[in-house]
Design a protein around this motif. Structure first.
Motif, short mmCIF file in Angstrom:
data_model
loop_
_atom_site.label_atom_id
_atom_site.label_comp_id
_atom_site.label_asym_id
_atom_site.label_seq_id
_atom_site.Cartn_x
_atom_site.Cartn_y
_atom_site.Cartn_z
N PHE A 70 4.07 -3.31 -7.97
CA PHE A 70 4.77 -1.41 -7.97
C PHE A 70 5.93 -1.13 -8.62
CE2 PHE A 70 1.21 -2.17 -5.00
CZ PHE A 70 0.41 -1.38 -5.57
N GLU B 107 0.89 -1.20 -0.23
CA GLU B 107 0.28 -0.04 0.04
C GLU B 107 0.60 1.52 0.07
OE1 GLU B 107 -3.43 0.11 -0.71
OE2 GLU B 107 -4.01 -1.41 0.15
N GLN C 30 -8.94 -9.83 -2.85
CA GLN C 30 -9.14 -8.96 -1.01
C GLN C 30 -10.17 -8.99 -0.67
OE1 GLN C 30 -7.72 -4.50 -0.82
NE2 GLN C 30 -5.41 -5.80 -1.46
N LYS D 125 8.26 -8.80 0.97
CA LYS D 125 8.85 -8.12 0.18
C LYS D 125 7.02 -6.81 0.20
CE LYS D 125 9.34 -13.08 -2.55
NZ LYS D 125 9.63 -13.54 -1.34
N TYR D 126 6.69 -6.69 -1.21
CA TYR D 126 5.67 -6.08 -1.45
C TYR D 126 5.42 -6.60 -2.93
CZ TYR D 126 8.95 -2.78 -3.96
OH TYR D 126 10.14 -2.62 -5.15
N ARG E 48 2.67 -21.34 0.07
CA ARG E 48 2.23 -21.14 1.11
C ARG E 48 0.60 -20.81 1.17
NH1 ARG E 48 5.49 -18.95 4.84
NH2 ARG E 48 7.06 -17.69 4.34
N1 BYC Z 1 4.33 -9.88 -5.12
O1 BYC Z 1 2.83 -19.37 -1.94
P1 BYC Z 1 2.58 -18.17 -2.46
C1 BYC Z 1 -3.05 -3.44 -3.69
C2 BYC Z 1 5.11 -14.08 -2.60
S1 BYC Z 1 -1.87 -4.15 -2.91
C3 BYC Z 1 5.55 -9.83 -4.56
O2 BYC Z 1 1.47 -17.47 -3.34
P2 BYC Z 1 0.49 -15.61 -0.41
C4 BYC Z 1 -2.63 -1.84 -4.25
C5 BYC Z 1 4.01 -14.48 -1.58
O3 BYC Z 1 4.57 -13.51 -0.94
C6 BYC Z 1 -1.20 -5.38 -2.93
N2 BYC Z 1 5.62 -11.29 -4.01
O4 BYC Z 1 2.14 -17.16 -1.39
C7 BYC Z 1 -1.60 -1.15 -3.36
C8 BYC Z 1 5.44 -15.35 -0.86
O5 BYC Z 1 6.44 -15.02 -0.55
P3 BYC Z 1 7.26 -15.76 0.80
C9 BYC Z 1 -0.80 -6.60 -2.22
C10 BYC Z 1 5.00 -12.15 -4.53
O6 BYC Z 1 0.94 -15.55 0.85
C11 BYC Z 1 -1.77 0.82 -3.73
C12 BYC Z 1 5.45 -16.65 -2.29
O7 BYC Z 1 5.51 -15.34 -3.16
N3 BYC Z 1 -2.00 -7.94 -2.25
O8 BYC Z 1 -3.51 -3.39 -4.32
O9 BYC Z 1 -0.03 -17.59 0.05
C13 BYC Z 1 -2.38 1.00 -5.40
C14 BYC Z 1 4.91 -17.09 -2.60
O10 BYC Z 1 3.59 -16.93 -2.92
C15 BYC Z 1 3.42 -12.06 -5.01
C16 BYC Z 1 -1.37 -8.65 -1.25
O11 BYC Z 1 -0.49 -8.38 -0.01
C17 BYC Z 1 3.53 -10.76 -5.43
N4 BYC Z 1 2.43 -10.33 -7.18
O12 BYC Z 1 -0.17 -15.61 -1.74
C18 BYC Z 1 -3.55 0.16 -5.66
C19 BYC Z 1 -3.14 -8.56 -0.23
N5 BYC Z 1 2.88 -13.09 -4.80
O13 BYC Z 1 6.52 -14.58 1.75
C20 BYC Z 1 -3.01 -1.17 -5.24
C21 BYC Z 1 -2.74 -9.74 0.63
C22 BYC Z 1 3.45 -13.94 -4.35
O14 BYC Z 1 6.76 -17.14 1.21
N6 BYC Z 1 -1.86 -10.54 0.10
N7 BYC Z 1 4.34 -13.77 -3.91
O15 BYC Z 1 8.55 -14.97 1.12
C23 BYC Z 1 -2.54 -12.29 -0.32
O16 BYC Z 1 -2.81 -12.88 -0.50
C24 BYC Z 1 -1.23 -12.81 -0.85
O17 BYC Z 1 -0.72 -12.68 -0.29
C25 BYC Z 1 -0.56 -13.56 -2.70
C26 BYC Z 1 0.45 -14.74 -2.33
C27 BYC Z 1 -2.11 -13.89 -3.25
C28 BYC Z 1 -0.50 -12.21 -2.39
#
Ligand code: BYC
Length: 314
Positions: free
Chosen positions: A110, A44, A135, A105-106, A206
């Motif tokens: 971005f 964010e 989300q 990470k982020y 994950r």
């Molecule tokens: N970018 O097993 P996985 C927004 C990482 S804000 C970077 O699938 P998980 C906005 C992942 O963290 C958008 N890293 O993991 C803001 C893991 O690494 P670590 C952000 C990524 O957690 C301002 C590894 O890859 N949203 O929209 O089950 C203006 C393996 O992945 C990414 C969120 O954060 C990526 N794209 O699933 C406008 C939402 N993808 O930690 C807009 C919340 C994966 O093991 N997060 N990785 O080293 C989630 O829903 C989940 O954490 C994810 C990944 C779907 C992102």
């Protein structure tokens, strides 16, 4: 694992109820949430940069006011999310230190540049659109403070998505040059938006654990497919195309098929090799250093007021 000790936790999860900050929880559940919420919060605040880049160059006062409000909302989202991470015992300054040191990470999205004004529209439509799809299910996440933060964030994200759509609609139906600018922005943001959902299901270490804990409600591929199905008809109403020759409706599946994603590019961006990684992190570190005096002043003010008995003037 933890036989008996976390029975209440397991029962709460099984019943689909929420875990709250004072409840006992396995350390792995806590660590997973801190990791995900922190990554989300970092996204964010880093996500403010590509759009803030256009505040001074917005083409009208109306567009400028809207963009300022949107970027400010993103700072607010960071605030709610760091607050949610704090309820798990994480310290905000430590999370920021980890971001600045490149240890947390982020979002990959971005690390791409915003080359024209149309990119502000493409980010709103595609990036915020993808964020909403990812989300909305998090509003039902098993951890209460995260789920509640997500409810408010999603409401604001849907304003953001609509402003992007409206901006692109105006450009798409403007002059030929404006239409081309909109199309070029969509061409550049399409594939990175699909990567936002994370690695494909077989390669997402994950997902399984997070789904069992009801942190995640759907797999990365399920949400990516949902996003594609939502966006294809929207592109048609915008009068814009999506840059994928393999994109077509599959009657049998009841979904759109789409072409292969360049996962090598995704992993390169995660390793810090994207077009803007160094710039984004550098700017974030600078902003943190330059804001040190504000944090010091706020802490001094808070300490002074805490020392004084409530209700007594200085
Ligand atoms: N970018 O097993 P996985 C927004 C990482 S804000 C970077 O699938 P998980 C906005 C992942 O963290 C958008 N890293 O993991 C803001 C893991 O690494 P670590 C952000 C990524 O957690 C301002 C590894 O890859 N949203 O929209 O089950 C203006 C393996 O992945 C990414 C969120 O954060 C990526 N794209 O699933 C406008 C939402 N993808 O930690 C807009 C919340 C994966 O093991 N997060 N990785 O080293 C989630 O829903 C989940 O954490 C994810 C990944 C779907 C992102």
């Amino acid at each position: 694992m933890h036989e008996g000790v976390y029975r209440e936790f397991e029962e709460t999860i099984a019943a689909g109820e929420r875990i709250e900050p004072r409840d006992a929880m396995p350390p792995e559940y806590r660590a997973t949430l801190i990791r995900q919420i922190a990554q989300h919060a970092h996204s964010e605040i880093i996500g403010m940069q590509p759009e803030a880049n256009w505040i001074t160059r917005a083409p009208s006062l109306r567009r400028k006011a809207i963009l300022i409000a949107k970027v400010q909302d993103e700072a607010g989202h960071g605030l709610y999310l760091y607050g949610a991470a704090e309820t798990l015992g994480a310290r905000r300054d430590e999370l920021l230190d980890r971001l600045h040191a490149g240890r947390q990470k982020y979002s990959s999205i971005f690390n791409y540049p915003t080359l024209t004004w149309a990119d502000v529209g493409a980010i709103g439509w595609l990036v915020d659109g993808a964020a909403i799809v990812n989300q909305v299910p998090l509003c039902r996440c098993s951890y209460g403070p995260y789920a509640r933060a997500m409810t408010r964030i999603c409401k604001e994200e849907s304003f953001h998505q609509r402003q992007g759509y409206e901006l692109l609609l105006a450009l798409s139906h403007g002059t030929e040059e404006q239409h081309e600018m909109a199309q070029d922005a969509v061409n550049r943001w399409w594939w990175p938006s699909l990567m936002m959902f994370g690695p494909p299901d077989g390669e997402s270490p994950r997902t399984e654990r997070s789904m069992a804990w009801k942190i995640k409600r759907h797999t990365n591929d399920e949400l990516r497919q949902r996003f594609v199905d939502i966006v294809v008809p929207q592109a048609a109403s915008l009068g814009l195309t999506l840059p994928d020759p393999l994109l077509r409706w599959n009657e049998e599946r009841g979904h759109h098929d789409f072409g292969p994603i360049d996962w090598a590019e995704f992993h390169a961006v995660l390793r810090g090799e994207g077009p803007c990684n160094a710039q984004r992190l550098g700017q974030r570190r600078r902003a943190h250093e330059e804001g040190a005096w504000v944090r010091e002043a706020a802490a001094a003010y808070a300490a002074r007021h805490a020392a004084r008995p409530a209700g007594r003037a200085a």
